[in-house]
Write a protein that holds these residues in place. Structure first.
Motif, PDB file in Angstrom:
ATOM      1  N   ILE A 210       0.835  -1.348   0.082  1.00 30.47           N
ATOM      2  CA  ILE A 210       0.126  -0.053  -0.074  1.00 30.47           C
ATOM      3  C   ILE A 210       0.733   1.227  -0.008  1.00 30.47           C
ATOM      4  O   ILE A 210       0.631   2.335  -0.746  1.00 30.47           O
ATOM      5  CB  ILE A 210      -0.949   0.013   1.112  1.00 30.47           C
ATOM      6  CG1 ILE A 210      -1.805  -1.013   1.017  1.00 30.47           C
ATOM      7  CG2 ILE A 210      -1.852   1.479   1.352  1.00 30.47           C
ATOM      8  CD1 ILE A 210      -2.938  -1.115   0.234  1.00 30.47           C
ATOM      9  N   ILE A 211       1.926   1.196   0.960  1.00 30.76           N
ATOM     10  CA  ILE A 211       2.571   2.496   0.856  1.00 30.76           C
ATOM     11  C   ILE A 211       3.622   2.589  -0.206  1.00 30.76           C
ATOM     12  O   ILE A 211       3.775   3.727  -0.731  1.00 30.76           O
ATOM     13  CB  ILE A 211       3.751   2.384   2.129  1.00 30.76           C
ATOM     14  CG1 ILE A 211       2.847   2.077   3.439  1.00 30.76           C
ATOM     15  CG2 ILE A 211       4.448   3.373   2.386  1.00 30.76           C
ATOM     16  CD1 ILE A 211       3.518   1.964   4.790  1.00 30.76           C
ATOM     17  N   ILE A 212       3.986   1.713  -0.887  1.00 30.36           N
ATOM     18  CA  ILE A 212       5.023   1.611  -1.993  1.00 30.36           C
ATOM     19  C   ILE A 212       4.022   1.924  -3.234  1.00 30.36           C
ATOM     20  O   ILE A 212       4.574   2.793  -3.951  1.00 30.36           O
ATOM     21  CB  ILE A 212       5.839   0.431  -2.218  1.00 30.36           C
ATOM     22  CG1 ILE A 212       6.740   0.446  -1.234  1.00 30.36           C
ATOM     23  CG2 ILE A 212       6.301   0.158  -3.721  1.00 30.36           C
ATOM     24  CD1 ILE A 212       7.585  -1.065  -1.193  1.00 30.36           C
TER      25      ILE A 212
ATOM     26  N   SER B 131       4.795   5.260  -5.554  1.00 31.27           N
ATOM     27  CA  SER B 131       5.059   4.970  -7.079  1.00 31.27           C
ATOM     28  C   SER B 131       4.570   5.935  -8.018  1.00 31.27           C
ATOM     29  O   SER B 131       4.734   6.328  -8.982  1.00 31.27           O
ATOM     30  CB  SER B 131       4.845   3.590  -7.203  1.00 31.27           C
ATOM     31  OG  SER B 131       5.549   2.786  -6.677  1.00 31.27           O
ATOM     32  N   ALA B 132       3.250   6.497  -7.170  1.00 34.53           N
ATOM     33  CA  ALA B 132       2.649   7.455  -8.283  1.00 34.53           C
ATOM     34  C   ALA B 132       3.308   8.719  -8.392  1.00 34.53           C
ATOM     35  O   ALA B 132       3.016   9.534  -9.124  1.00 34.53           O
ATOM     36  CB  ALA B 132       1.069   7.805  -7.575  1.00 34.53           C
ATOM     37  N   SER B 133       4.233   9.086  -7.627  1.00 33.52           N
ATOM     38  CA  SER B 133       4.982  10.421  -7.547  1.00 33.52           C
ATOM     39  C   SER B 133       6.300  10.461  -8.395  1.00 33.52           C
ATOM     40  O   SER B 133       6.956  10.933  -8.459  1.00 33.52           O
ATOM     41  CB  SER B 133       5.247  10.730  -6.074  1.00 33.52           C
ATOM     42  OG  SER B 133       6.226  10.058  -5.393  1.00 33.52           O
ATOM     43  N   HIS B 134       6.330   9.002  -8.756  1.00 32.41           N
ATOM     44  CA  HIS B 134       7.546   8.837  -9.694  1.00 32.41           C
ATOM     45  C   HIS B 134       7.226   8.820 -11.178  1.00 32.41           C
ATOM     46  O   HIS B 134       6.384   9.358 -11.567  1.00 32.41           O
ATOM     47  CB  HIS B 134       8.120   7.482  -9.129  1.00 32.41           C
ATOM     48  CG  HIS B 134       8.987   7.707  -7.879  1.00 32.41           C
ATOM     49  ND1 HIS B 134       8.288   7.659  -6.926  1.00 32.41           N
ATOM     50  CD2 HIS B 134      10.308   7.706  -7.524  1.00 32.41           C
ATOM     51  CE1 HIS B 134       9.051   7.525  -5.624  1.00 32.41           C
ATOM     52  NE2 HIS B 134      10.302   7.780  -6.137  1.00 32.41           N
ATOM     53  N   THR B 135       8.256   8.146 -11.887  1.00 37.35           N
ATOM     54  CA  THR B 135       8.135   8.058 -13.412  1.00 37.35           C
ATOM     55  C   THR B 135       7.034   7.142 -14.011  1.00 37.35           C
ATOM     56  O   THR B 135       6.165   7.725 -14.831  1.00 37.35           O
ATOM     57  CB  THR B 135       9.265   7.735 -13.990  1.00 37.35           C
ATOM     58  OG1 THR B 135      10.692   8.561 -13.576  1.00 37.35           O
ATOM     59  CG2 THR B 135       9.284   8.124 -15.545  1.00 37.35           C
TER      60      THR B 135
ATOM     61  N   ASP C 293       2.227   0.739 -16.811  1.00 38.23           N
ATOM     62  CA  ASP C 293       3.950   0.367 -16.811  1.00 38.23           C
ATOM     63  C   ASP C 293       4.082  -0.576 -15.716  1.00 38.23           C
ATOM     64  O   ASP C 293       4.678  -1.376 -15.720  1.00 38.23           O
ATOM     65  CB  ASP C 293       4.681   1.723 -16.731  1.00 38.23           C
ATOM     66  CG  ASP C 293       4.856   2.495 -18.129  1.00 38.23           C
ATOM     67  OD1 ASP C 293       4.304   1.864 -18.913  1.00 38.23           O
ATOM     68  OD2 ASP C 293       5.021   3.488 -17.902  1.00 38.23           O
ATOM     69  N   ILE C 294       3.663  -0.048 -14.258  1.00 37.48           N
ATOM     70  CA  ILE C 294       3.809  -1.067 -13.423  1.00 37.48           C
ATOM     71  C   ILE C 294       3.387  -2.224 -13.296  1.00 37.48           C
ATOM     72  O   ILE C 294       4.018  -3.235 -12.936  1.00 37.48           O
ATOM     73  CB  ILE C 294       3.443  -0.370 -11.900  1.00 37.48           C
ATOM     74  CG1 ILE C 294       4.171   1.158 -11.864  1.00 37.48           C
ATOM     75  CG2 ILE C 294       3.507  -1.045 -10.776  1.00 37.48           C
ATOM     76  CD1 ILE C 294       3.446   2.002 -10.613  1.00 37.48           C
TER      77      ILE C 294
ATOM     78  N   PHE D 155      -3.073   6.578  -8.111  1.00 38.29           N
ATOM     79  CA  PHE D 155      -2.873   7.885  -8.643  1.00 38.29           C
ATOM     80  C   PHE D 155      -3.834   8.796  -8.594  1.00 38.29           C
ATOM     81  O   PHE D 155      -3.631   9.759  -9.156  1.00 38.29           O
ATOM     82  CB  PHE D 155      -2.598   7.431 -10.135  1.00 38.29           C
ATOM     83  CG  PHE D 155      -1.349   6.903 -10.731  1.00 38.29           C
ATOM     84  CD1 PHE D 155      -0.358   7.708 -11.355  1.00 38.29           C
ATOM     85  CD2 PHE D 155      -0.797   5.736 -10.258  1.00 38.29           C
ATOM     86  CE1 PHE D 155       1.006   7.236 -11.730  1.00 38.29           C
ATOM     87  CE2 PHE D 155       0.407   5.193 -10.657  1.00 38.29           C
ATOM     88  CZ  PHE D 155       1.361   6.106 -11.213  1.00 38.29           C
ATOM     89  N   PHE D 156      -4.912   8.433  -7.896  1.00 40.37           N
ATOM     90  CA  PHE D 156      -5.868   9.368  -7.707  1.00 40.37           C
ATOM     91  C   PHE D 156      -6.333   9.627  -6.111  1.00 40.37           C
ATOM     92  O   PHE D 156      -6.678  10.605  -5.814  1.00 40.37           O
ATOM     93  CB  PHE D 156      -7.355   8.843  -8.191  1.00 40.37           C
ATOM     94  CG  PHE D 156      -7.310   8.893  -9.721  1.00 40.37           C
ATOM     95  CD1 PHE D 156      -7.482   9.944 -10.290  1.00 40.37           C
ATOM     96  CD2 PHE D 156      -7.226   7.538 -10.422  1.00 40.37           C
ATOM     97  CE1 PHE D 156      -7.628  10.045 -11.828  1.00 40.37           C
ATOM     98  CE2 PHE D 156      -7.015   7.745 -11.827  1.00 40.37           C
ATOM     99  CZ  PHE D 156      -7.375   8.861 -12.621  1.00 40.37           C
TER     100      PHE D 156
END
Length: 327
Positions: A28-30, A34-38, A43-44, A103-104
């Motif tokens: 959950i945390i990761i 991940s939403a703030s990375h590339t 893709d994930i 992402f939301f």
């Protein structure tokens, strides 16, 4: 699999519960970080299935070698129909929905609405597919879980009128929870082996999603950032999402289902909502509003109360069944 057979069922079940809860809490945390990375959520998912395939495909091939097991494509230990059935919900459905949700919506929302609502959806699917009965105590625990979910998701829906997008993530989290609950009940109904079920969902997701997404990304029909993402981010997602959250926790989760059953298994996720929500505050700096705290408390109380109700039901059955046995 010989390793699992050398241990007692209780040892396997409890150990699987500890590993699953630890990985799910980190997931959950990761996932939110991940939403703030590339990388995009698609893709994930792409890397998730590739990473899992690198570990599980050799195992699937070994299990089916020499015609011992007649599976799909010589890699899945299960026939195509069973592979597709659980792969669609446990592989594609869950992965795509939950990654997109991050992402939301904040991680705390994912904590309450995905692992937190698993007992609710698992119970409903168990009633439908397994014919289980819901006692009054279990119904009360489910009402607490529903109340917690409404406190979290309801506030997001209200913000939608002012242009907020958090509600989209909440709905995606609920959809992911429903997919995983259905998957766990199907595993129980079909009495599938933990390792075989995990390999099957990866085989289906890999051959359905990976080539399709690769073509769409290369032709520009979908937006992908795989070409611009740092190699470290790509490797990390393949290892954690593929090896950790699919290969390892997929097997340990199914071992929990084998030992505890689908409903009791999801009750053991009581530590995940609280742990991941607090982890999001500490590691991601996310705030916890009053409705999130209250919703989290209601969901956790519902899960704990439901677990106690299931234990009482089990004790009552043991006490009654001997008297019903003819002498």
């Amino acid at each position: 699999m010989q390793f699992f057979k050398s241990l007692s069922p209780k040892t396997v079940g409890v150990s699987a519960a500890v590993i699953t809860v630890a990985i799910w809490t980190s997931f959950i945390i990761i996932g939110r970080a991940s939403a703030s990375h590339t990388l995009t959520p698609f893709d994930i998912s792409f890397l998730r299935f590739i990473g899992a395939a690198l570990v599980l495909f050799p195992l699937g091939w070994w299990m089916g070698r020499g015609g011992k097991l007649k599976g799909w494509l010589g890699l899945s230990p299960l026939a195509f129909r069973a592979t597709a059935r659980i792969g669609l919900v446990g592989g594609l459905g869950f992965g795509i929905l939950i990654y997109t949700g991050f992402f939301f919506a904040p991680a705390a929302h994912g904590s309450v609405l995905t692992p937190g609502s698993l007992p609710l959806w698992t119970t409903l699917f168990s009633v439908w597919l397994l014919g289980e009965r819901v006692t009054a105590a279990r119904a009360f625990s489910l009402a607490l879980i529903m109340g917690g979910g409404l406190l979290v998701g309801g506030s997001s829906l209200m913000l939608a009128f002012s242009g907020g997008d958090v509600w989209k993530g909440d709905l995606l989290f609920i959809g992911a929870s429903m997919c995983w609950s259905l998957y766990s009940v199907l595993v129980r109904r079909e009495r599938l082996d933990a390792v075989k079920a995990t390999i099957a969902i990866v085989v289906f997701a890999f051959f359905v999603y990976v080539p399709a997404y690769a073509v769409l990304a290369l032709t520009g029909l979908v937006h992908s950032r795989l070409a611009t993402a740092p190699a470290s981010e790509i490797v990390f997602q393949m290892l954690f999402q593929g090896v950790g959250s699919v290969a390892i926790s997929g097997i340990t989760f199914n071992k929990m289902v084998e030992y505890f059953g689908p409903v009791r298994t999801t009750m053991f996720t009581a530590l995940v909502p609280g742990g991941s929500a607090l982890g999001a505050v500490y590691f991601l700096g996310e705030p916890l509003s009053w409705n999130l705290w209250t919703g989290l408390a209601l969901v956790t109380a519902g899960i704990v109360f439901g677990l106690r109700a299931l234990r009482r039901d089990a004790v009552n059955r043991v006490a009654v069944e001997p008297r019903l046995t003819p002498r």
